[in-house]
Design a protein around this motif. Structure first.
Motif, PDB file in Angstrom:
ATOM      1  N   ILE A   1       0.854  -1.188   0.000  1.00  0.00           N
ATOM      2  CA  ILE A   1       0.000   0.000   0.000  1.00  0.00           C
ATOM      3  C   ILE A   1       0.887   1.234   0.000  1.00  0.00           C
ATOM      4  O   ILE A   1       1.819   1.342   0.794  1.00  0.00           O
ATOM      5  N   ASP A   2       0.595   2.144  -0.916  1.00  0.00           N
ATOM      6  CA  ASP A   2       1.294   3.425  -0.983  1.00  0.00           C
ATOM      7  C   ASP A   2       0.497   4.423  -0.158  1.00  0.00           C
ATOM      8  O   ASP A   2      -0.567   4.882  -0.588  1.00  0.00           O
ATOM      9  N   ILE A   3       1.003   4.759   1.018  1.00  0.00           N
ATOM     10  CA  ILE A   3       0.248   5.646   1.902  1.00  0.00           C
ATOM     11  C   ILE A   3       0.112   7.057   1.341  1.00  0.00           C
ATOM     12  O   ILE A   3      -0.674   7.852   1.841  1.00  0.00           O
ATOM     13  N   TYR A   4       0.858   7.351   0.295  1.00  0.00           N
ATOM     14  CA  TYR A   4       0.759   8.670  -0.343  1.00  0.00           C
ATOM     15  C   TYR A   4      -0.326   8.719  -1.413  1.00  0.00           C
ATOM     16  O   TYR A   4      -0.499   9.737  -2.071  1.00  0.00           O
ATOM     17  N   LYS A   5      -1.030   7.603  -1.592  1.00  0.00           N
ATOM     18  CA  LYS A   5      -2.160   7.532  -2.524  1.00  0.00           C
ATOM     19  C   LYS A   5      -3.402   7.089  -1.752  1.00  0.00           C
ATOM     20  O   LYS A   5      -3.856   5.940  -1.864  1.00  0.00           O
ATOM     21  N   PRO A   6      -3.963   7.990  -0.938  1.00  0.00           N
ATOM     22  CA  PRO A   6      -5.053   7.608  -0.041  1.00  0.00           C
ATOM     23  C   PRO A   6      -6.315   7.091  -0.734  1.00  0.00           C
ATOM     24  O   PRO A   6      -7.111   6.415  -0.104  1.00  0.00           O
ATOM     25  N   ARG A   7      -6.491   7.363  -1.994  1.00  0.00           N
ATOM     26  CA  ARG A   7      -7.679   6.844  -2.687  1.00  0.00           C
ATOM     27  C   ARG A   7      -7.575   5.357  -2.994  1.00  0.00           C
ATOM     28  O   ARG A   7      -8.550   4.742  -3.417  1.00  0.00           O
ATOM     29  N   THR A   8      -6.388   4.772  -2.779  1.00  0.00           N
ATOM     30  CA  THR A   8      -6.186   3.364  -3.107  1.00  0.00           C
ATOM     31  C   THR A   8      -6.320   2.436  -1.902  1.00  0.00           C
ATOM     32  O   THR A   8      -6.287   1.230  -2.054  1.00  0.00           O
ATOM     33  N   TYR A   9      -6.456   3.003  -0.713  1.00  0.00           N
ATOM     34  CA  TYR A   9      -6.559   2.157   0.475  1.00  0.00           C
ATOM     35  C   TYR A   9      -7.610   2.708   1.433  1.00  0.00           C
ATOM     36  O   TYR A   9      -8.046   3.849   1.321  1.00  0.00           O
ATOM     37  N   GLN A  10      -8.009   1.845   2.354  1.00  0.00           N
ATOM     38  CA  GLN A  10      -8.971   2.219   3.387  1.00  0.00           C
ATOM     39  C   GLN A  10      -8.597   1.520   4.679  1.00  0.00           C
ATOM     40  O   GLN A  10      -7.802   0.582   4.684  1.00  0.00           O
ATOM     41  N   PHE A  11      -9.187   1.979   5.756  1.00  0.00           N
ATOM     42  CA  PHE A  11      -9.034   1.309   7.039  1.00  0.00           C
ATOM     43  C   PHE A  11     -10.301   0.498   7.289  1.00  0.00           C
ATOM     44  O   PHE A  11     -11.404   1.011   7.192  1.00  0.00           O
ATOM     45  N   ASP A  12     -10.112  -0.776   7.552  1.00  0.00           N
ATOM     46  CA  ASP A  12     -11.226  -1.699   7.733  1.00  0.00           C
ATOM     47  C   ASP A  12     -11.421  -1.995   9.208  1.00  0.00           C
ATOM     48  O   ASP A  12     -10.450  -2.188   9.940  1.00  0.00           O
ATOM     49  N   HIS A  13     -12.675  -2.030   9.635  1.00  0.00           N
ATOM     50  CA  HIS A  13     -12.980  -2.529  10.976  1.00  0.00           C
ATOM     51  C   HIS A  13     -12.855  -4.049  10.907  1.00  0.00           C
ATOM     52  O   HIS A  13     -13.670  -4.705  10.239  1.00  0.00           O
ATOM     53  N   ILE A  14     -11.857  -4.603  11.553  1.00  0.00           N
ATOM     54  CA  ILE A  14     -11.610  -6.044  11.512  1.00  0.00           C
ATOM     55  C   ILE A  14     -12.845  -6.782  12.014  1.00  0.00           C
ATOM     56  O   ILE A  14     -13.312  -7.732  11.395  1.00  0.00           O
ATOM     57  N   ILE A  15     -13.366  -6.357  13.151  1.00  0.00           N
ATOM     58  CA  ILE A  15     -14.684  -6.808  13.592  1.00  0.00           C
ATOM     59  C   ILE A  15     -15.625  -5.663  13.253  1.00  0.00           C
ATOM     60  O   ILE A  15     -15.529  -4.571  13.824  1.00  0.00           O
ATOM     61  N   PRO A  16     -16.503  -5.863  12.282  1.00  0.00           N
ATOM     62  CA  PRO A  16     -17.370  -4.779  11.831  1.00  0.00           C
ATOM     63  C   PRO A  16     -18.187  -4.156  12.968  1.00  0.00           C
ATOM     64  O   PRO A  16     -18.608  -4.865  13.896  1.00  0.00           O
ATOM     65  N   VAL A  17     -18.392  -2.872  12.873  1.00  0.00           N
ATOM     66  CA  VAL A  17     -19.208  -2.159  13.860  1.00  0.00           C
ATOM     67  C   VAL A  17     -20.594  -2.792  13.927  1.00  0.00           C
ATOM     68  O   VAL A  17     -21.173  -2.944  15.011  1.00  0.00           O
ATOM     69  N   SER A  18     -21.113  -3.232  12.771  1.00  0.00           N
ATOM     70  CA  SER A  18     -22.439  -3.854  12.728  1.00  0.00           C
ATOM     71  C   SER A  18     -22.495  -5.165  13.501  1.00  0.00           C
ATOM     72  O   SER A  18     -23.573  -5.671  13.795  1.00  0.00           O
ATOM     73  N   LYS A  19     -21.309  -5.713  13.843  1.00  0.00           N
ATOM     74  CA  LYS A  19     -21.253  -6.975  14.590  1.00  0.00           C
ATOM     75  C   LYS A  19     -20.586  -6.783  15.942  1.00  0.00           C
ATOM     76  O   LYS A  19     -20.023  -7.707  16.513  1.00  0.00           O
ATOM     77  N   GLY A  20     -20.619  -5.534  16.440  1.00  0.00           N
ATOM     78  CA  GLY A  20     -20.122  -5.262  17.789  1.00  0.00           C
ATOM     79  C   GLY A  20     -18.707  -4.732  17.868  1.00  0.00           C
ATOM     80  O   GLY A  20     -18.204  -4.483  18.961  1.00  0.00           O
ATOM     81  N   GLY A  21     -18.038  -4.564  16.735  1.00  0.00           N
ATOM     82  CA  GLY A  21     -16.682  -4.032  16.738  1.00  0.00           C
ATOM     83  C   GLY A  21     -16.660  -2.561  17.120  1.00  0.00           C
ATOM     84  O   GLY A  21     -17.641  -1.844  16.929  1.00  0.00           O
ATOM     85  N   LEU A  22     -15.545  -2.144  17.674  1.00  0.00           N
ATOM     86  CA  LEU A  22     -15.402  -0.757  18.116  1.00  0.00           C
ATOM     87  C   LEU A  22     -14.571   0.044  17.120  1.00  0.00           C
ATOM     88  O   LEU A  22     -13.769  -0.522  16.375  1.00  0.00           O
TER      89      LEU A  22
END
Length: 80
Positions: free
Chosen positions: A16-37
């Motif tokens: 991942i090229d952190i200088y190209k923010p449109r190419t990556y995202q931060f994922d909730h490993i445990i989704p918020v919809s399933k109780g993740g924080l």
């Protein structure tokens, strides 16, 4: 600092090229919809495409879906 100087997608292993923010995202490993924080420990960096594919699935659910897709398309899946 959590993701290091040369981050890789935690789902695909792609660089991942952190200088190209449109190419990556931060994922909730445990989704918020399933109780993740919404805390740093529950975030993984991944490609935009991988994150959108995972949607609100848990990792095991996502891997199971990927396995089904591969098998349906004639691939043999073995865990190393």
């Amino acid at each position: 600092d959590k993701f290091g100087e040369n981050p890789k997608c935690y789902l695909t292993g792609q660089s991942i090229d952190i200088y190209k923010p449109r190419t990556y995202q931060f994922d909730h490993i445990i989704p918020v919809s399933k109780g993740g924080l919404g805390v740093l420990d529950n975030l993984g960096i991944c490609t935009k495409q991988a994150n959108q594919s995972k949607n609100d699935m848990l990792l095991d659910e996502f891997l199971s879906l990927c396995e089904s897709v591969l098998i349906n398309n004639g691939f043999k899946v073995t865990k190393e």
